[in-house]
Design a protein around this motif. Sequence first.
Motif, PDB file in Angstrom:
ATOM      1  N   LEU A  21       0.726  -1.286  -0.129  1.00  0.00           N
ATOM      2  CA  LEU A  21       0.077   0.044   0.018  1.00  0.00           C
ATOM      3  C   LEU A  21       0.809   1.332  -0.011  1.00  0.00           C
ATOM      4  O   LEU A  21       0.453   2.217  -0.607  1.00  0.00           O
ATOM      5  N   ARG A  22       2.090   1.297   0.767  1.00  0.00           N
ATOM      6  CA  ARG A  22       2.806   2.625   0.880  1.00  0.00           C
ATOM      7  C   ARG A  22       3.629   2.610  -0.287  1.00  0.00           C
ATOM      8  O   ARG A  22       3.743   3.752  -0.935  1.00  0.00           O
ATOM      9  N   GLU A  23       3.907   1.525  -0.994  1.00  0.00           N
ATOM     10  CA  GLU A  23       4.735   1.827  -2.425  1.00  0.00           C
ATOM     11  C   GLU A  23       3.602   2.112  -3.546  1.00  0.00           C
ATOM     12  O   GLU A  23       4.239   2.707  -4.493  1.00  0.00           O
ATOM     13  N   ASP A  24       2.471   1.533  -3.374  1.00  0.00           N
ATOM     14  CA  ASP A  24       1.664   2.107  -4.454  1.00  0.00           C
ATOM     15  C   ASP A  24       1.196   3.391  -4.120  1.00  0.00           C
ATOM     16  O   ASP A  24       0.704   4.160  -5.110  1.00  0.00           O
ATOM     17  N   ALA A  25       1.406   4.062  -3.095  1.00  0.00           N
ATOM     18  CA  ALA A  25       1.055   5.591  -2.964  1.00  0.00           C
ATOM     19  C   ALA A  25       2.396   6.190  -3.218  1.00  0.00           C
ATOM     20  O   ALA A  25       2.290   7.603  -3.115  1.00  0.00           O
ATOM     21  N   GLY A  26       3.370   5.627  -3.580  1.00  0.00           N
ATOM     22  CA  GLY A  26       4.494   6.360  -3.999  1.00  0.00           C
ATOM     23  C   GLY A  26       5.576   7.038  -2.824  1.00  0.00           C
ATOM     24  O   GLY A  26       6.051   8.139  -3.002  1.00  0.00           O
ATOM     25  N   LEU A  27       5.142   6.368  -1.718  1.00  0.00           N
ATOM     26  CA  LEU A  27       5.774   6.888  -0.453  1.00  0.00           C
ATOM     27  C   LEU A  27       7.158   6.386   0.017  1.00  0.00           C
ATOM     28  O   LEU A  27       6.980   4.940  -0.054  1.00  0.00           O
ATOM     29  N   SER A  28       8.027   6.689   0.442  1.00  0.00           N
ATOM     30  CA  SER A  28       9.223   5.989   1.001  1.00  0.00           C
ATOM     31  C   SER A  28       8.857   5.974   2.555  1.00  0.00           C
ATOM     32  O   SER A  28       7.874   6.476   2.962  1.00  0.00           O
ATOM     33  N   THR A  29       9.594   5.106   3.317  1.00  0.00           N
ATOM     34  CA  THR A  29       9.512   4.805   4.571  1.00  0.00           C
ATOM     35  C   THR A  29       9.487   6.268   5.379  1.00  0.00           C
ATOM     36  O   THR A  29       8.773   6.376   6.223  1.00  0.00           O
ATOM     37  N   GLU A  30      10.322   7.154   4.953  1.00  0.00           N
ATOM     38  CA  GLU A  30      10.534   8.338   5.743  1.00  0.00           C
ATOM     39  C   GLU A  30       9.384   9.218   5.504  1.00  0.00           C
ATOM     40  O   GLU A  30       9.173   9.809   6.501  1.00  0.00           O
ATOM     41  N   GLN A  31       8.865   9.328   4.197  1.00  0.00           N
ATOM     42  CA  GLN A  31       7.731   9.985   4.090  1.00  0.00           C
ATOM     43  C   GLN A  31       6.520   9.582   4.837  1.00  0.00           C
ATOM     44  O   GLN A  31       5.728  10.383   5.381  1.00  0.00           O
ATOM     45  N   ALA A  32       6.307   8.191   4.831  1.00  0.00           N
ATOM     46  CA  ALA A  32       5.311   7.620   5.536  1.00  0.00           C
ATOM     47  C   ALA A  32       5.225   7.854   6.834  1.00  0.00           C
ATOM     48  O   ALA A  32       4.115   8.056   7.631  1.00  0.00           O
ATOM     49  N   ALA A  33       6.697   7.671   7.731  1.00  0.00           N
ATOM     50  CA  ALA A  33       6.638   8.080   9.031  1.00  0.00           C
ATOM     51  C   ALA A  33       6.516   9.343   9.215  1.00  0.00           C
ATOM     52  O   ALA A  33       5.680   9.639  10.394  1.00  0.00           O
ATOM     53  N   ALA A  34       6.579  10.271   8.419  1.00  0.00           N
ATOM     54  CA  ALA A  34       6.241  11.552   8.610  1.00  0.00           C
ATOM     55  C   ALA A  34       4.831  11.944   8.619  1.00  0.00           C
ATOM     56  O   ALA A  34       4.195  12.609   9.532  1.00  0.00           O
ATOM     57  N   LEU A  35       4.125  11.434   7.611  1.00  0.00           N
ATOM     58  CA  LEU A  35       2.662  11.547   7.597  1.00  0.00           C
ATOM     59  C   LEU A  35       2.049  10.897   8.631  1.00  0.00           C
ATOM     60  O   LEU A  35       0.843  11.195   9.142  1.00  0.00           O
ATOM     61  N   LEU A  36       2.427   9.646   9.150  1.00  0.00           N
ATOM     62  CA  LEU A  36       1.740   8.884  10.315  1.00  0.00           C
ATOM     63  C   LEU A  36       2.263   9.203  11.899  1.00  0.00           C
ATOM     64  O   LEU A  36       1.686   8.830  12.724  1.00  0.00           O
ATOM     65  N   ASP A  37       3.297  10.164  11.555  1.00  0.00           N
ATOM     66  CA  ASP A  37       3.799  10.700  12.802  1.00  0.00           C
ATOM     67  C   ASP A  37       4.494   9.585  13.790  1.00  0.00           C
ATOM     68  O   ASP A  37       3.972   9.547  14.982  1.00  0.00           O
ATOM     69  N   THR A  38       5.246   8.958  13.162  1.00  0.00           N
ATOM     70  CA  THR A  38       6.081   7.911  13.858  1.00  0.00           C
ATOM     71  C   THR A  38       7.358   7.736  13.381  1.00  0.00           C
ATOM     72  O   THR A  38       8.000   8.538  12.473  1.00  0.00           O
ATOM     73  N   LYS A  39       8.038   6.906  13.646  1.00  0.00           N
ATOM     74  CA  LYS A  39       9.354   6.587  13.371  1.00  0.00           C
ATOM     75  C   LYS A  39       9.881   5.589  11.922  1.00  0.00           C
ATOM     76  O   LYS A  39       8.807   4.629  11.867  1.00  0.00           O
TER      77      LYS A  39
END
Length: 283
Positions: A21-39
């Motif tokens: 799902l993350r990859e389909d959204a075109g997000l890196s782990t860093e970008q996903a962490a920022a959007l989800l307010d986590t590490k």
Amino acid sequence: MPPRSNPTARQQRLGAELRKLREDAGLSTEQAAALLDTKRTVISSTEAGRHGTSPERVRRIAFVYECTDQALIGALVAMCGDRVRGWWEAYEDVLPSTFLDIAELEWHAQGLRVSTMTHMPGQFQTEAYARALFDAAIPALPPAEYEARVAHRVQRHEAIDRPDAPPYELVVHEGVLRTEVGGRAVLRDQLNHLMTAAERDNVTVQAIPFSAGAFPGSGQSILYARGQVARLDTAELDRATVVEFIHAEAQLCKYRLQLDEMQRIALPPEKTLDLIHAIASQL
């Protein structure tokens, strides 16, 4: 019963789907962490199945990743809820993890399609038949593991016998029905056990006769488990001593087509039972 210390196949699959799902959204782990307010490490651990997550968290992840497939979201939410403390967990310290993963896969499947070319499927093996198979192992199994494998093998029938058991479709080659694993008496009892199992409303058994000749998938046994949605289907293959779990759609499609063809050329269930009865009566 204590939970398994290592991630289960179900936990790993949930993590893998969240990664997709993350990859389909075109997000890196860093970008996903920022959007989800986590590490970032939490994202990575969750996707590896090492870090648990809640239904609410999965819904939040799906929202942030802009997933609109409500059926898939519901299936992922179900996978992260309070999981069943399955009977297979009692074998964690004595059996390879793949044994536990197969039992867990069968238990949670919405439907099972199985083809077997060498021996009876594990879900229907009698204790004597299972012992004969494990007796043939080289090198010989340690006594404790031998007994655990036999008990685990026989207990796998619970996935098929429970009141809410899923549909089970078996295609078995005639050679399996005639191979005297454990001797004539053991095979006769095994065939009778299979015929009894075939009487269940959720079980369909078809035999591929010798006269069918060559056919797709004749060189391997397949266990195809349907997920709550098609994206969560899994195929399990035994390759010599290696167990492989398949999730890629292109390969899943191939195995579905193989199973379709096997069922097409196999005897219908009524004639299959006639064949099994005839073989058993000769033993």
